[in-house]
Write a protein that holds these residues in place. Sequence first.
Motif, PDB file in Angstrom:
ATOM      1  N   CYS A 129       0.851  -1.200   0.000  1.00  0.00           N
ATOM      2  CA  CYS A 129       0.000   0.000   0.000  1.00  0.00           C
ATOM      3  C   CYS A 129       0.879   1.240   0.000  1.00  0.00           C
ATOM      4  N   THR A 130       0.335   2.304  -0.553  1.00  0.00           N
ATOM      5  CA  THR A 130       1.094   3.549  -0.686  1.00  0.00           C
ATOM      6  C   THR A 130       1.214   4.240   0.672  1.00  0.00           C
ATOM      7  N   ASP A 131       1.995   5.306   0.710  1.00  0.00           N
ATOM      8  CA  ASP A 131       2.133   6.093   1.940  1.00  0.00           C
ATOM      9  C   ASP A 131       0.779   6.614   2.410  1.00  0.00           C
ATOM     10  N   LYS A 132      -0.146   6.802   1.448  1.00  0.00           N
ATOM     11  CA  LYS A 132      -1.475   7.330   1.807  1.00  0.00           C
ATOM     12  C   LYS A 132      -2.428   6.215   2.217  1.00  0.00           C
ATOM     13  N   GLY A 133      -1.965   4.966   2.194  1.00  0.00           N
ATOM     14  CA  GLY A 133      -2.810   3.854   2.599  1.00  0.00           C
ATOM     15  C   GLY A 133      -3.656   3.275   1.480  1.00  0.00           C
ATOM     16  N   GLU A 134      -3.320   3.596   0.230  1.00  0.00           N
ATOM     17  CA  GLU A 134      -4.065   3.011  -0.892  1.00  0.00           C
ATOM     18  C   GLU A 134      -3.501   1.626  -1.185  1.00  0.00           C
ATOM     19  N   PRO A 135      -4.346   0.575  -1.122  1.00  0.00           N
ATOM     20  CA  PRO A 135      -3.832  -0.760  -1.411  1.00  0.00           C
ATOM     21  C   PRO A 135      -3.459  -0.903  -2.895  1.00  0.00           C
ATOM     22  N   GLN A 136      -2.345  -1.599  -3.142  1.00  0.00           N
ATOM     23  CA  GLN A 136      -1.864  -1.757  -4.524  1.00  0.00           C
ATOM     24  C   GLN A 136      -1.964  -3.228  -4.932  1.00  0.00           C
ATOM     25  N   PHE A 137      -2.389  -3.451  -6.173  1.00  0.00           N
ATOM     26  CA  PHE A 137      -2.598  -4.809  -6.679  1.00  0.00           C
ATOM     27  C   PHE A 137      -1.943  -4.968  -8.048  1.00  0.00           C
ATOM     28  N   SER A 138      -1.583  -6.220  -8.373  1.00  0.00           N
ATOM     29  CA  SER A 138      -1.127  -6.505  -9.744  1.00  0.00           C
ATOM     30  C   SER A 138      -2.170  -7.383 -10.416  1.00  0.00           C
TER      31      SER A 138
END
Length: 375
Positions: A129-138
């Motif tokens: 997840c980004t510094d802003k708390g956005e979860p990241q997916f592939s």
Amino acid sequence: MLQSFKLFFNCNLVRSRSYSGYYVSRVRYLKRLKEDDEACREALKSGIFLLYHKLSPLLRETSSGIYTLASLKTSGFNTTPFKLFHYVNKRILHMHLYICMPISVDLEHILEKVGKDKHFVNESFLLGCTDKGEPQFSLEVGDIDRSALEQECRGMFVDLRKAFFMLPGPESPLAAKGQALLRWHQTNCFCSATGQPTIRNQSGSFRVCHSSGITYYPKMAPVVIVLVSDGSRCLLARQTMFPLGMYSALSGFCDMGESVEETLHREVAEEVGLEVKNIQYSGSQHWPFPQSSFMLACHATVNPDKTQVNIDKAELEDARWFTYEEITEALRKPPLDPRREPPVFWVPPSYAIANQLIQEWANQQQLSRKLHGLK
Ligand SMILES: NC(=O)C1=CN([C@@H]2O[C@H](COP(=O)(O)OP(=O)(O)OC[C@H]3O[C@@H](n4cnc5c(N)ncnc54)[C@H](OP(=O)(O)O)[C@@H]3O)[C@@H](O)[C@H]2O)C=CC1
Ligand SMILES: [Mg+2]
């Protein structure tokens, strides 16, 4: 000399621990997404998606000519709930931050346009997840019209090895992790004990065979990589499969039962016929090739009067000692431009841990040259 090496290594450690204040909250949020399928499915609605086509990541060129990973979002939500956990007198205070995000490109809409069901996003794997708390997916898009998708996304799918030369530093590890997870899932669809299909959890942190009860976790193969020095030169080698002109540090997979030191001694002896000493650990790195390697990087030295290399031609095309001047020249060269001829001698991209070893060696040489009044 060893003292100065240690100084560089300590600096490295400090650099790699530059966490933001929310590090603990981020890690625990991700742990929950890994363990809780429902929470992970919910996170997909506010996630950022990196697309891959046959394991090549989607890149976008910015107006300033810099390439970045193309991040796409779904239309579901325009706010990201990010729970921050604060421990005060052993009581947990939950704070929900809602971070407004502009929706740049609607992923579901794009996927539908190229013939994919909107639920296709559920096939994504959690990356972080980004510094802003956005979860990241592939997400691997599979067999679709590649150029139609590139046009819709205003980007292009680029081979990962090439992407390492194009992406800014912090994006390369994410692109590498995304590819590695996708590949691991593609190649672990069946249980090796029963031959039955394995089923993934929502985040993709494991697969389980319900017939045997075996849980499979993504794996990395340990590899030792070593930059050998004779005091004033360093030893680099190339394999026939390397791009033309590229030389790297010696490396080799750990055999079952070996320590890092044993692998290092064996690989150097096998590949170039030398005996090394003064092993110094430098750092580690996940490397997505060939099937995810865990690179353990070290420096080592040889006796300056025992530097004759005896190359194992089955493993290496060439191995040579390079001077400080040759190395600094290679490090100064800009990232490879695919439209131009590669230079005669160049080193791996800055993201590769081989580059870090070479950089550290050059810094060490510069320091000892200064101490000895040399330029
Ligand atoms: N990040 C970085 O800076 C660098 C990363 N690397 C990575 O390190 C890895 C290993 O380096 P390399 O010098 O090639 O290793 P080795 O010197 O051990 O030789 C590789 C050979 O070992 C065999 N092998 C043994 N165990 C394994 C295993 N677990 N997985 C795959 N092959 C195995 C393979 O044989 P066969 O093909 O016959 O099956 C392969 O050709 C490479 O994948 C490379 O990408 C290397 C240099 C720099
Ligand atoms: Mg090798």
